[in-house]
Design a protein around this motif. Structure first.
Motif, PDB file in Angstrom:
ATOM      1  N   ALA A 168     -12.293  11.179   6.171  1.00  0.00           N
ATOM      2  CA  ALA A 168     -13.613  11.622   5.716  1.00  0.00           C
ATOM      3  C   ALA A 168     -13.617  13.066   5.235  1.00  0.00           C
ATOM      4  CB  ALA A 168     -14.638  11.436   6.833  1.00  0.00           C
ATOM      5  N   ASP A 169     -12.797  13.927   5.844  1.00  0.00           N
ATOM      6  CA  ASP A 169     -12.812  15.330   5.448  1.00  0.00           C
ATOM      7  C   ASP A 169     -11.936  15.615   4.236  1.00  0.00           C
ATOM      8  OD1 ASP A 169     -10.447  14.815   6.788  1.00  0.00           O
ATOM      9  OD2 ASP A 169     -10.364  16.769   7.775  1.00  0.00           O
ATOM     10  N   ARG A 170     -11.258  14.577   3.720  1.00  0.00           N
ATOM     11  CA  ARG A 170     -10.377  14.736   2.569  1.00  0.00           C
ATOM     12  C   ARG A 170     -10.979  14.163   1.288  1.00  0.00           C
ATOM     13  NH1 ARG A 170      -4.629  15.054   4.386  1.00  0.00           N
ATOM     14  NH2 ARG A 170      -4.764  15.471   6.614  1.00  0.00           N
ATOM     15  N   GLY A 171     -11.832  13.148   1.445  1.00  0.00           N
ATOM     16  CA  GLY A 171     -12.294  12.364   0.316  1.00  0.00           C
ATOM     17  C   GLY A 171     -11.438  11.124   0.165  1.00  0.00           C
ATOM     18  N   HIS A 172     -11.983  10.098  -0.500  1.00  0.00           N
ATOM     19  CA  HIS A 172     -11.198   8.868  -0.650  1.00  0.00           C
ATOM     20  C   HIS A 172     -11.574   8.119  -1.921  1.00  0.00           C
ATOM     21  CE1 HIS A 172     -14.737   6.839   1.396  1.00  0.00           C
ATOM     22  NE2 HIS A 172     -14.525   6.022   0.366  1.00  0.00           N
ATOM     23  N   VAL A 173     -10.657   7.258  -2.334  1.00  0.00           N
ATOM     24  CA  VAL A 173     -10.916   6.238  -3.344  1.00  0.00           C
ATOM     25  C   VAL A 173     -10.420   4.924  -2.758  1.00  0.00           C
ATOM     26  CG1 VAL A 173     -10.490   5.419  -5.698  1.00  0.00           C
ATOM     27  CG2 VAL A 173     -10.520   7.881  -5.223  1.00  0.00           C
ATOM     28  N   VAL A 174     -11.284   3.908  -2.727  1.00  0.00           N
ATOM     29  CA  VAL A 174     -10.868   2.570  -2.327  1.00  0.00           C
ATOM     30  C   VAL A 174     -11.223   1.612  -3.457  1.00  0.00           C
ATOM     31  CG1 VAL A 174     -11.013   2.904   0.165  1.00  0.00           C
ATOM     32  CG2 VAL A 174     -13.038   2.169  -1.086  1.00  0.00           C
ATOM     33  N   THR A 175     -10.428   0.577  -3.617  1.00  0.00           N
ATOM     34  CA  THR A 175     -10.691  -0.431  -4.629  1.00  0.00           C
ATOM     35  C   THR A 175     -10.236  -1.787  -4.116  1.00  0.00           C
ATOM     36  OG1 THR A 175     -10.299  -1.083  -6.939  1.00  0.00           O
ATOM     37  CG2 THR A 175      -8.467  -0.028  -5.780  1.00  0.00           C
ATOM     38  N   ASP A 176     -10.948  -2.819  -4.512  1.00  0.00           N
ATOM     39  CA  ASP A 176     -10.478  -4.183  -4.263  1.00  0.00           C
ATOM     40  C   ASP A 176      -9.609  -4.591  -5.452  1.00  0.00           C
ATOM     41  OD1 ASP A 176     -11.908  -4.300  -1.922  1.00  0.00           O
ATOM     42  OD2 ASP A 176     -13.577  -5.460  -2.766  1.00  0.00           O
ATOM     43  N   LEU A 177      -8.349  -4.912  -5.183  1.00  0.00           N
ATOM     44  CA  LEU A 177      -7.460  -5.336  -6.260  1.00  0.00           C
ATOM     45  C   LEU A 177      -8.008  -6.589  -6.935  1.00  0.00           C
ATOM     46  CD1 LEU A 177      -4.061  -4.839  -4.402  1.00  0.00           C
ATOM     47  CD2 LEU A 177      -5.144  -3.283  -6.043  1.00  0.00           C
ATOM     48  N   ARG A 178      -7.682  -6.775  -8.190  1.00  0.00           N
ATOM     49  CA  ARG A 178      -8.209  -7.945  -8.901  1.00  0.00           C
ATOM     50  C   ARG A 178      -7.916  -9.222  -8.123  1.00  0.00           C
ATOM     51  NH1 ARG A 178      -6.236  -8.966 -14.676  1.00  0.00           N
ATOM     52  NH2 ARG A 178      -6.659  -6.743 -14.910  1.00  0.00           N
ATOM     53  N   GLY A 179      -8.872 -10.124  -8.128  1.00  0.00           N
ATOM     54  CA  GLY A 179      -8.735 -11.364  -7.383  1.00  0.00           C
ATOM     55  C   GLY A 179      -9.115 -11.263  -5.924  1.00  0.00           C
ATOM     56  N   HIS A 180      -9.487 -10.072  -5.462  1.00  0.00           N
ATOM     57  CA  HIS A 180      -9.781  -9.827  -4.049  1.00  0.00           C
ATOM     58  C   HIS A 180     -11.151  -9.161  -3.896  1.00  0.00           C
ATOM     59  CE1 HIS A 180      -5.389 -10.153  -4.152  1.00  0.00           C
ATOM     60  NE2 HIS A 180      -5.410 -10.406  -2.865  1.00  0.00           N
ATOM     61  N   GLY A 181     -11.773  -9.399  -2.751  1.00  0.00           N
ATOM     62  CA  GLY A 181     -13.007  -8.703  -2.421  1.00  0.00           C
ATOM     63  C   GLY A 181     -14.073  -8.855  -3.481  1.00  0.00           C
ATOM     64  N   HIS A 182     -14.620  -7.714  -3.908  1.00  0.00           N
ATOM     65  CA  HIS A 182     -15.715  -7.712  -4.885  1.00  0.00           C
ATOM     66  C   HIS A 182     -15.222  -7.633  -6.326  1.00  0.00           C
ATOM     67  CE1 HIS A 182     -18.659  -7.382  -1.709  1.00  0.00           C
ATOM     68  NE2 HIS A 182     -18.064  -6.310  -1.221  1.00  0.00           N
ATOM     69  N   SER A 183     -13.923  -7.561  -6.542  1.00  0.00           N
ATOM     70  CA  SER A 183     -13.404  -7.495  -7.903  1.00  0.00           C
ATOM     71  C   SER A 183     -13.333  -8.886  -8.526  1.00  0.00           C
ATOM     72  CB  SER A 183     -12.027  -6.826  -7.930  1.00  0.00           C
ATOM     73  OG  SER A 183     -12.140  -5.444  -7.651  1.00  0.00           O
ATOM     74  N   GLU A 184     -13.232  -8.906  -9.850  1.00  0.00           N
ATOM     75  CA  GLU A 184     -13.273 -10.163 -10.587  1.00  0.00           C
ATOM     76  C   GLU A 184     -12.042 -11.023 -10.305  1.00  0.00           C
ATOM     77  OE1 GLU A 184     -13.869 -11.591 -15.246  1.00  0.00           O
ATOM     78  OE2 GLU A 184     -14.232  -9.503 -14.659  1.00  0.00           O
ATOM     79  N   ARG A 185     -12.266 -12.341 -10.249  1.00  0.00           N
ATOM     80  CA  ARG A 185     -11.187 -13.310 -10.023  1.00  0.00           C
ATOM     81  C   ARG A 185     -10.511 -13.651 -11.349  1.00  0.00           C
ATOM     82  NH1 ARG A 185     -13.141 -11.652  -5.379  1.00  0.00           N
ATOM     83  NH2 ARG A 185     -12.687 -13.002  -3.626  1.00  0.00           N
ATOM     84  N   ALA A 186      -9.649 -12.802 -11.821  1.00  0.00           N
ATOM     85  CA  ALA A 186      -8.928 -13.063 -13.060  1.00  0.00           C
ATOM     86  C   ALA A 186      -7.807 -14.071 -12.821  1.00  0.00           C
ATOM     87  CB  ALA A 186      -8.348 -11.760 -13.604  1.00  0.00           C
TER      88      ALA A 186
END
Length: 214
Positions: free
Chosen positions: A46-64
């Motif tokens: 939390a004190d550094r900052g972050h970027v998170v992503t759901d890889l394609r086909g996973h989580g909230h990302s598109e099912r390509a």
């Protein structure tokens, strides 16, 4: 919020600004919430900052249906970093995310300061292991990702400073210690943890962040 990959696929990501942001890349058949939020990683950085992503086909990302090779997924992550306007990151990965992080550092070394790779060794990604993980964690048909990733491994010289970490009972990363020795990079044992619970280890968090700080 969405980023757009080179082929138009929509990629979910979240960013929190900070002085030294950490990019977190989840493994196969998981997502950012399960891998990083529920396990306390987002609090830890939390004190550094972050970027998170759901890889394609996973989580909230598109099912390509295509675009799942390590280089393809790494280019997706570059699109996310560009959308988030984050020029450089330390990278924490788990399992398959390590192959993606390794590819990212090879494709864009100026964007990756260091890699902390959990739950992975030097062996090739096994189709059978991915099928077992899919059954245990998802139940969804992730066949395109299996086809794109099977057979790939962490190859060549480390593309950035690297730390390896794995649970002692992790069959997927059973060779992590010997692989770290071969690469001449540091290794951290996560104790009697397996492939499914090692990511939440406090030792993993502490060791990764100390490694990033040099």
């Amino acid at each position: 919020m969405p980023a757009t990959a080179r082929d138009g696929v929509k990629l979910w990501y979240d960013v929190e600004p900070g002085p030294r942001p950490v990019l977190l890349l989840h493994g196969f058949a998981s997502d950012s919430e399960r891998t990083w939020e529920r396990t306390g990683w987002l609090r830890a950085v939390a004190d550094r900052g972050h970027v998170v992503t759901d890889l394609r086909g996973h989580g909230h990302s598109e099912r390509a249906t295509t675009g799942y090779s390590p280089d393809d997924l790494a280019r997706d992550v570059l699109a996310v970093l560009d959308a988030a306007e984050v020029p450089a990151v330390d990278v924490v990965t788990y399992s398959m995310g390590g192959v993606v992080g390794w590819a990212l550092a090879r494709l864009a070394p100026e964007r990756v300061r260091a890699l902390a790779l959990g739950g992975i060794g030097g062996g090739a990604v096994q189709r059978e292991s991915m099928l077992r993980v899919q059954q245990a964690l998802s139940g969804e048909d992730l066949g395109p990702c299996i086809e794109g990733m099977a057979g790939h491994r962490l190859s060549g010289r480390p593309p950035a400073p690297v730390l390896l970490a794995a649970g002692d009972d992790d069959e997927v990363a059973a060779d992590a210690l010997s692989f770290a020795t071969a690469l001449n990079v540091p290794y951290v044992s996560l104790g009697r943890r397996n492939h499914f619970n090692a990511v939440s280890s406090r030792t993993f968090k502490t060791s990764a962040l100390e490694f990033f700080d040099g």
